[in-house]
Design a protein around this motif. Structure first.
Motif, PDB file in Angstrom:
ATOM      1  N   SER A  50       1.340  -1.171   0.039  1.00 20.93           N
ATOM      2  CA  SER A  50       0.242  -0.313   0.045  1.00 20.93           C
ATOM      3  C   SER A  50       0.747   1.278  -0.339  1.00 20.93           C
ATOM      4  O   SER A  50       2.203   1.652   0.803  1.00 20.93           O
ATOM      5  N   GLY A  52       0.831   5.597  -0.147  1.00 20.89           N
ATOM      6  CA  GLY A  52       0.121   7.057   0.148  1.00 20.89           C
ATOM      7  C   GLY A  52      -0.545   6.961   1.444  1.00 20.89           C
ATOM      8  O   GLY A  52      -0.747   6.113   1.929  1.00 20.89           O
ATOM      9  N   TRP A  54      -3.842   7.660   3.767  1.00 26.12           N
ATOM     10  CA  TRP A  54      -4.991   6.647   3.808  1.00 26.12           C
ATOM     11  C   TRP A  54      -4.497   5.592   3.157  1.00 26.12           C
ATOM     12  O   TRP A  54      -5.615   5.180   2.500  1.00 26.12           O
ATOM     13  N   GLN A  55      -3.305   4.974   1.892  1.00 25.21           N
ATOM     14  CA  GLN A  55      -3.528   3.851   1.220  1.00 25.21           C
ATOM     15  C   GLN A  55      -4.107   4.477   0.292  1.00 25.21           C
ATOM     16  O   GLN A  55      -5.324   3.829  -0.119  1.00 25.21           O
ATOM     17  N   SER A  56      -3.836   5.048  -0.712  1.00 23.57           N
ATOM     18  CA  SER A  56      -4.664   5.426  -1.757  1.00 23.57           C
ATOM     19  C   SER A  56      -4.934   4.306  -3.048  1.00 23.57           C
ATOM     20  O   SER A  56      -5.305   4.359  -3.664  1.00 23.57           O
ATOM     21  N   ASN A  57      -3.847   3.658  -2.742  1.00 26.67           N
ATOM     22  CA  ASN A  57      -3.715   2.730  -3.625  1.00 26.67           C
ATOM     23  C   ASN A  57      -2.561   1.569  -3.526  1.00 26.67           C
ATOM     24  O   ASN A  57      -1.705   2.020  -2.920  1.00 26.67           O
ATOM     25  N   THR A  73      -7.079   1.076  -6.016  1.00 26.00           N
ATOM     26  CA  THR A  73      -7.084   2.202  -6.159  1.00 26.00           C
ATOM     27  C   THR A  73      -8.517   2.071  -6.076  1.00 26.00           C
ATOM     28  O   THR A  73      -9.437   1.440  -5.273  1.00 26.00           O
ATOM     29  N   TYR A  74      -8.415   2.766  -4.256  1.00 27.96           N
ATOM     30  CA  TYR A  74      -9.547   3.195  -3.249  1.00 27.96           C
ATOM     31  C   TYR A  74     -10.189   4.324  -3.645  1.00 27.96           C
ATOM     32  O   TYR A  74      -9.589   5.991  -3.715  1.00 27.96           O
ATOM     33  N   ASP A  75     -11.465   4.373  -3.301  1.00 29.30           N
ATOM     34  CA  ASP A  75     -12.107   5.237  -3.124  1.00 29.30           C
ATOM     35  C   ASP A  75     -12.997   5.688  -1.687  1.00 29.30           C
ATOM     36  O   ASP A  75     -14.211   4.402  -1.586  1.00 29.30           O
ATOM     37  N   SER A  76     -12.555   5.970  -0.847  1.00 26.62           N
ATOM     38  CA  SER A  76     -12.770   5.961   0.396  1.00 26.62           C
ATOM     39  C   SER A  76     -14.396   6.741   0.943  1.00 26.62           C
ATOM     40  O   SER A  76     -15.361   6.378   1.991  1.00 26.62           O
ATOM     41  N   TYR A 144      -9.919  -1.364   3.948  1.00 25.57           N
ATOM     42  CA  TYR A 144     -11.175  -0.295   4.866  1.00 25.57           C
ATOM     43  C   TYR A 144     -12.086  -0.442   6.803  1.00 25.57           C
ATOM     44  O   TYR A 144     -11.864   0.122   7.324  1.00 25.57           O
ATOM     45  N   GLN A 147      -8.965   1.542   8.403  1.00 24.14           N
ATOM     46  CA  GLN A 147      -9.046   2.933   7.730  1.00 24.14           C
ATOM     47  C   GLN A 147     -10.065   3.815   9.059  1.00 24.14           C
ATOM     48  O   GLN A 147     -10.492   4.357   9.239  1.00 24.14           O
TER      49      GLN A 147
END
Length: 167
Positions: A50, A52, A54-57, A73-76, A144, A147
């Protein structure tokens, strides 16, 4: 043909064990303070790295070849994620249950994986043999979960401090 995999997770560290026909066939092991993980499932071995804030990807690496084979790729804000394979195929991960106890990975064509959970165990029902997708669905769920835990861990002290100052 549908493939059923049972899984159990350790609530404390978030690691998973995967079972088929009552025999352990794999595992996902997370780093202590990261959302990176190592996984083994039958004859496949993947590393999830992971990146970025907040682990954006997350890059998925095939441990046999050490090549990146996918990027997640995450869309939190929407609790969704996109799994992009290097061959160009894309799959969407999304939560489908009101209590976040069900989620899917799908290309909305011919590959669909359904996950259900109760407490710290659940079932994967897959109409594909793609082991990477089966593992990725559990991995994303845990990202998730982590997070949410971090968010709660940050907000509770602020609320507590604010409440105590007003008394």
């Amino acid at each position: 043909m549908s493939k059923l995999i049972n899984w159990k997770s350790d609530w404390f560290n978030g690691n998973f064990k995967l079972f088929a026909d009552g025999l352990q066939k794999g595992a996902i092991t997370f780093g202590v303070w990261t959302s990176s993980a190592e996984s083994v499932f039958e004859d496949q071995n993947y590393q999830f790295v992971s990146e970025g804030f907040w682990q954006s990807n997350t890059k998925v690496i095939d441990r046999k070849t050490n090549e990146v084979i996918a990027v997640i790729t995450y869309d939190s804000w929407k609790s969704k994620a996109l799994i992009s394979l290097t061959n160009g195929k894309q799959y969407e991960w999304k939560s489908t249950g009101i209590w976040k106890s069900q989620w899917t990975v799908s290309n909305y064509q011919d590959e669909h994986i359904m996950y259900t959970c109760s407490n710290n165990s659940g079932v994967i029902s897959s109409d594909t043999d793609n082991k990477l997708l089966m593992i990725a669905g559990l991995f994303i769920k845990q990202v998730y979960n982590r997070q949410l835990f971090i968010l709660i861990a940050c907000i509770v002290p602020i609320i507590t401090t604010s409440t105590l100052r007003h008394h």
